[in-house]
Design a protein around this motif. Sequence first.
Motif, mmCIF file in Angstrom:
data_model
loop_
_atom_site.group_PDB
_atom_site.id
_atom_site.type_symbol
_atom_site.label_atom_id
_atom_site.label_comp_id
_atom_site.label_asym_id
_atom_site.label_seq_id
_atom_site.Cartn_x
_atom_site.Cartn_y
_atom_site.Cartn_z
ATOM 1 N N ASN A 1 31.104 44.514 49.118
ATOM 2 C CA ASN A 1 31.553 43.422 48.149
ATOM 3 C C ASN A 1 33.285 43.711 48.131
ATOM 4 O O ASN A 1 33.748 44.603 48.475
ATOM 5 C CB ASN A 1 31.251 43.532 46.839
ATOM 6 N N THR A 2 33.996 42.592 47.487
ATOM 7 C CA THR A 2 35.261 42.743 47.726
ATOM 8 C C THR A 2 36.095 44.020 46.912
ATOM 9 O O THR A 2 36.859 44.611 47.402
ATOM 10 C CB THR A 2 36.282 41.303 46.827
ATOM 11 N N ILE A 3 35.316 44.439 45.614
ATOM 12 C CA ILE A 3 35.824 45.331 44.900
ATOM 13 C C ILE A 3 35.711 46.625 45.783
ATOM 14 O O ILE A 3 36.431 47.578 45.980
ATOM 15 C CB ILE A 3 35.188 45.663 43.509
ATOM 16 N N GLU A 4 34.583 46.909 46.333
ATOM 17 C CA GLU A 4 34.144 48.036 47.258
ATOM 18 C C GLU A 4 35.201 48.238 48.248
ATOM 19 O O GLU A 4 35.822 49.248 48.563
ATOM 20 C CB GLU A 4 32.820 48.080 47.875
ATOM 21 N N GLN A 5 35.483 47.067 49.086
ATOM 22 C CA GLN A 5 36.430 46.949 50.069
ATOM 23 C C GLN A 5 37.811 47.520 49.477
ATOM 24 O O GLN A 5 38.585 48.483 50.278
ATOM 25 C CB GLN A 5 36.816 45.770 50.559
ATOM 26 N N ILE A 6 38.428 47.152 48.534
ATOM 27 C CA ILE A 6 39.714 47.337 47.994
ATOM 28 C C ILE A 6 39.778 48.802 47.681
ATOM 29 O O ILE A 6 40.729 49.434 48.030
ATOM 30 C CB ILE A 6 39.997 46.523 46.699
ATOM 31 N N ASN B 1 39.682 50.763 50.853
ATOM 32 C CA ASN B 1 40.712 50.751 51.923
ATOM 33 C C ASN B 1 42.187 50.622 51.399
ATOM 34 O O ASN B 1 43.067 50.732 52.192
ATOM 35 C CB ASN B 1 40.666 49.174 52.471
ATOM 36 N N GLU B 2 42.352 50.555 50.067
ATOM 37 C CA GLU B 2 43.865 50.637 49.647
ATOM 38 C C GLU B 2 44.249 51.930 48.805
ATOM 39 O O GLU B 2 43.290 52.766 48.420
ATOM 40 C CB GLU B 2 43.769 49.444 48.628
ATOM 41 N N PHE C 1 47.936 44.143 49.031
ATOM 42 C CA PHE C 1 46.637 43.269 49.185
ATOM 43 C C PHE C 1 46.588 42.374 48.137
ATOM 44 O O PHE C 1 45.698 41.301 48.279
ATOM 45 C CB PHE C 1 45.459 44.341 49.073
ATOM 46 N N GLU D 1 48.021 38.969 49.184
ATOM 47 C CA GLU D 1 47.002 38.310 50.123
ATOM 48 C C GLU D 1 45.538 37.814 49.329
ATOM 49 O O GLU D 1 45.617 36.424 49.832
ATOM 50 C CB GLU D 1 46.385 39.540 51.262
ATOM 51 N N ILE D 2 45.158 38.286 48.282
ATOM 52 C CA ILE D 2 44.089 37.762 47.697
ATOM 53 C C ILE D 2 44.699 36.415 46.809
ATOM 54 O O ILE D 2 44.035 35.573 46.602
ATOM 55 C CB ILE D 2 43.554 38.854 46.881
ATOM 56 N N ASP D 3 45.776 36.925 46.350
ATOM 57 C CA ASP D 3 46.218 35.814 45.033
ATOM 58 C C ASP D 3 46.963 34.745 45.784
ATOM 59 O O ASP D 3 47.025 33.729 44.962
ATOM 60 C CB ASP D 3 47.517 36.533 44.335
#
Length: 88
Positions: free
Chosen positions: A2-7, A10-11, A78, A81-83
């Motif tokens: 999911n997006t939270i896990e990726q962030i 990776n960030e 990041f 890019e999302i916003d």
Amino acid sequence: MNTIEQIVKNESLDDIVTIFSLFKATPHLEMMIGQYKPESIRHGELQESYSRLFESGVLAKGENSLAVKGPNWKAPEFFKEIDTPDTP
């Protein structure tokens, strides 16, 4: 993944705290980060990140255990890019 896990995976921790501390209190942020990057919690990196961001003026003390944007706040890449919506 999911997006939270990726962030979280990776960030940088500072970038994660810069964004998520604006709308998640410390205990909730700690649980979120601990789920995907537990070493950050065990080694005290999360608290160090908070301290660093408050001392540098990126974050400031807000109400209800939330941070607010400090005078030196800048959106991490990041988040930009999302916003930013895609335009044709």
